[in-house]
Motif scaffolding. Structure first.
Motif, PDB file in Angstrom:
ATOM      1  N   ALA A 195       0.831  -1.207   0.000  1.00  0.00           N
ATOM      2  CA  ALA A 195       0.000   0.000   0.000  1.00  0.00           C
ATOM      3  C   ALA A 195       0.863   1.254   0.000  1.00  0.00           C
ATOM      4  O   ALA A 195       0.577   2.227  -0.728  1.00  0.00           O
ATOM      5  CB  ALA A 195      -0.923  -0.011   1.214  1.00  0.00           C
ATOM      6  N   GLY A 196       1.914   1.273   0.811  1.00  0.00           N
ATOM      7  CA  GLY A 196       2.777   2.450   0.858  1.00  0.00           C
ATOM      8  C   GLY A 196       3.502   2.696  -0.444  1.00  0.00           C
ATOM      9  O   GLY A 196       3.575   3.843  -0.926  1.00  0.00           O
ATOM     10  N   ILE A 197       4.033   1.628  -1.067  1.00  0.00           N
ATOM     11  CA  ILE A 197       4.723   1.786  -2.353  1.00  0.00           C
ATOM     12  C   ILE A 197       3.752   2.246  -3.428  1.00  0.00           C
ATOM     13  O   ILE A 197       4.101   3.084  -4.282  1.00  0.00           O
ATOM     14  CB  ILE A 197       5.398   0.453  -2.743  1.00  0.00           C
ATOM     15  CG1 ILE A 197       6.556   0.148  -1.774  1.00  0.00           C
ATOM     16  CG2 ILE A 197       5.910   0.500  -4.174  1.00  0.00           C
ATOM     17  CD1 ILE A 197       7.182  -1.208  -1.992  1.00  0.00           C
ATOM     18  N   SER A 198       2.525   1.738  -3.394  1.00  0.00           N
ATOM     19  CA  SER A 198       1.526   2.148  -4.390  1.00  0.00           C
ATOM     20  C   SER A 198       1.207   3.629  -4.274  1.00  0.00           C
ATOM     21  O   SER A 198       1.117   4.343  -5.287  1.00  0.00           O
ATOM     22  CB  SER A 198       0.250   1.311  -4.219  1.00  0.00           C
ATOM     23  OG  SER A 198       0.515  -0.065  -4.399  1.00  0.00           O
ATOM     24  N   VAL A 199       1.030   4.112  -3.039  1.00  0.00           N
ATOM     25  CA  VAL A 199       0.714   5.531  -2.847  1.00  0.00           C
ATOM     26  C   VAL A 199       1.868   6.413  -3.307  1.00  0.00           C
ATOM     27  O   VAL A 199       1.666   7.417  -4.011  1.00  0.00           O
ATOM     28  CB  VAL A 199       0.375   5.794  -1.364  1.00  0.00           C
ATOM     29  CG1 VAL A 199       0.270   7.292  -1.099  1.00  0.00           C
ATOM     30  CG2 VAL A 199      -0.925   5.105  -0.983  1.00  0.00           C
ATOM     31  N   VAL A 200       3.096   6.055  -2.945  1.00  0.00           N
ATOM     32  CA  VAL A 200       4.259   6.863  -3.327  1.00  0.00           C
ATOM     33  C   VAL A 200       4.458   6.839  -4.838  1.00  0.00           C
ATOM     34  O   VAL A 200       4.735   7.880  -5.475  1.00  0.00           O
ATOM     35  CB  VAL A 200       5.523   6.354  -2.603  1.00  0.00           C
ATOM     36  CG1 VAL A 200       6.759   7.093  -3.092  1.00  0.00           C
ATOM     37  CG2 VAL A 200       5.365   6.539  -1.090  1.00  0.00           C
ATOM     38  N   ALA A 201       4.291   5.660  -5.457  1.00  0.00           N
ATOM     39  CA  ALA A 201       4.467   5.556  -6.906  1.00  0.00           C
ATOM     40  C   ALA A 201       3.406   6.365  -7.650  1.00  0.00           C
ATOM     41  O   ALA A 201       3.720   7.064  -8.627  1.00  0.00           O
ATOM     42  CB  ALA A 201       4.416   4.084  -7.326  1.00  0.00           C
ATOM     43  N   LEU A 202       2.156   6.292  -7.216  1.00  0.00           N
ATOM     44  CA  LEU A 202       1.104   7.072  -7.871  1.00  0.00           C
ATOM     45  C   LEU A 202       1.318   8.565  -7.681  1.00  0.00           C
ATOM     46  O   LEU A 202       0.959   9.368  -8.556  1.00  0.00           O
ATOM     47  CB  LEU A 202      -0.262   6.659  -7.327  1.00  0.00           C
ATOM     48  CG  LEU A 202      -0.782   5.286  -7.758  1.00  0.00           C
ATOM     49  CD1 LEU A 202      -2.096   4.973  -7.064  1.00  0.00           C
ATOM     50  CD2 LEU A 202      -0.959   5.234  -9.271  1.00  0.00           C
ATOM     51  N   HIS A 203       1.889   8.957  -6.553  1.00  0.00           N
ATOM     52  CA  HIS A 203       2.145  10.386  -6.327  1.00  0.00           C
ATOM     53  C   HIS A 203       3.120  10.942  -7.358  1.00  0.00           C
ATOM     54  O   HIS A 203       2.963  12.091  -7.807  1.00  0.00           O
ATOM     55  CB  HIS A 203       2.691  10.589  -4.915  1.00  0.00           C
ATOM     56  CG  HIS A 203       3.109  11.991  -4.638  1.00  0.00           C
ATOM     57  ND1 HIS A 203       2.207  12.994  -4.333  1.00  0.00           N
ATOM     58  CD2 HIS A 203       4.340  12.577  -4.628  1.00  0.00           C
ATOM     59  CE1 HIS A 203       2.865  14.126  -4.144  1.00  0.00           C
ATOM     60  NE2 HIS A 203       4.159  13.908  -4.314  1.00  0.00           N
TER      61      HIS A 203
END
Length: 307
Positions: free
Chosen positions: A261-269
């Motif tokens: 979840a954390g990697i997904s949020v950072v990557a989408l940002h």
């Protein structure tokens, strides 16, 4: 003797069904989830699904981080044995002996196979705590005074401070560090939810990564026990062997989920900010703000001809 039973043995304690602390934690988080489900019909459109997914996923992470502090199945093991039942008696019983290790202590289970043997119902579950406010050796002394069955006393003795196995020190220290890192993970989980609500999405993603890291650290702390030599818990030819239990693997799964979840949020940002804002129900609000700013009404009577 009184009906072939030694009179100084007290009635055995019954096997518990649920741990009270675990039930309280689960009920609290279920209350939060039920309250959110009551207000979710007021959210319009696809944002309703996004809100439900985010909130329920976050609550699952939180309830696991807190609940595993009180569970007793971080390490479990069972063995079938034909062993003596009580001191000063030559009677042998066929029993299932279980050991469950948690962060707060150990549970030793003794269950007859069948349950009724030697004129008794053999169904025991005894807890021996080693938390900071508990005295493991005192609990073991009380078990001796109550005259618990020999298999339970034999397993519990392996974890006493006087035992040459040194298992008490190994498990107690590793469990305390695992518990401390899990409480830190719970704090970072709270901070991540605050950042997502502010909203500062990328920093919320970073805190989810920190949450997953501390959960993995707790697993590493608890697993250090396996690297040291362990005293065998042996009943005749049968040996009680233990392995990682459900709580250990559950923390691993939730920790990896926090990383994903954390990697997904950072990557989408950094690669698709519009999609991230849509998922957090921010894109439409920004569009409405821009629309309101572009619609400007001017009174021509107050505008000079030169302008």
């Amino acid at each position: 003797l009184f009906d072939d039973v030694y009179p100084f043995y007290l009635q055995q304690r019954k096997v518990f069904v649920f741990d009270v602390s675990t039930v309280i934690v689960i009920v609290v988080f279920l209350t939060f989830a039920f309250t959110f489900l009551l207000i979710i019909p007021g959210i319009r459109g696809r944002a309703r699904l996004y809100w439900m997914f985010r909130v329920l996923l976050s609550l699952i992470m939180g309830v696991v981080i807190v609940a595993v502090q009180f569970t007793g199945d971080w390490e479990t093991g069972w063995v079938k044995a034909n062993t003596s039942y009580k001191s000063f008696s030559h009677a042998l019983v066929n029993v299932d002996i279980g050991l469950r290790v948690g962060l707060a202590g150990v549970n030793v289970t003794l269950r007859g196979n069948p349950l009724n043997q030697v004129n008794e119902t053999i169904d025991y579950n005894e807890h021996f705590a080693w938390s900071f406010n508990a005295d493991y050796d005192h609990s073991y002394s009380e078990a001796l005074e109550r005259g618990l069955p020999t298999p339970i006393l034999y397993v519990a003795e392996k974890f006493t401070m006087q035992s040459p196995c040194s298992m008490h020190r190994q498990y107690r220290i590793s469990s305390h560090y695992a518990s401390a890192t899990l409480w830190v993970a719970f704090c970072t989980w709270l901070i991540s939810n605050m950042l997502f609500s502010m909203p500062v999405l990328v920093y919320g993603g970073y805190m989810l990564l920190v949450t997953g890291a501390f959960m993995i650290f707790s697993l590493l702390s608890f697993s250090t026990v396996r690297n040291s030599l362990m005293c065998p818990i042996q009943f005749g030819t049968a040996i009680l062997r233990t392995g990682y239990g459900g709580s250990f693997w559950l923390v691993l799964v939730i920790g990896l989920l926090c990383f994903v979840a954390g990697i997904s949020v950072v990557a989408l940002h950094y690669f698709n900010l519009d999609l991230l804002k849509t998922f957090f129900d921010l894109h439409e609000d920004r569009a409405e703000d821009y629309q309101e700013m572009t619609e400007v009404y001017v009174n021509p009577h107050f505008v000079s001809k030169e302008l």
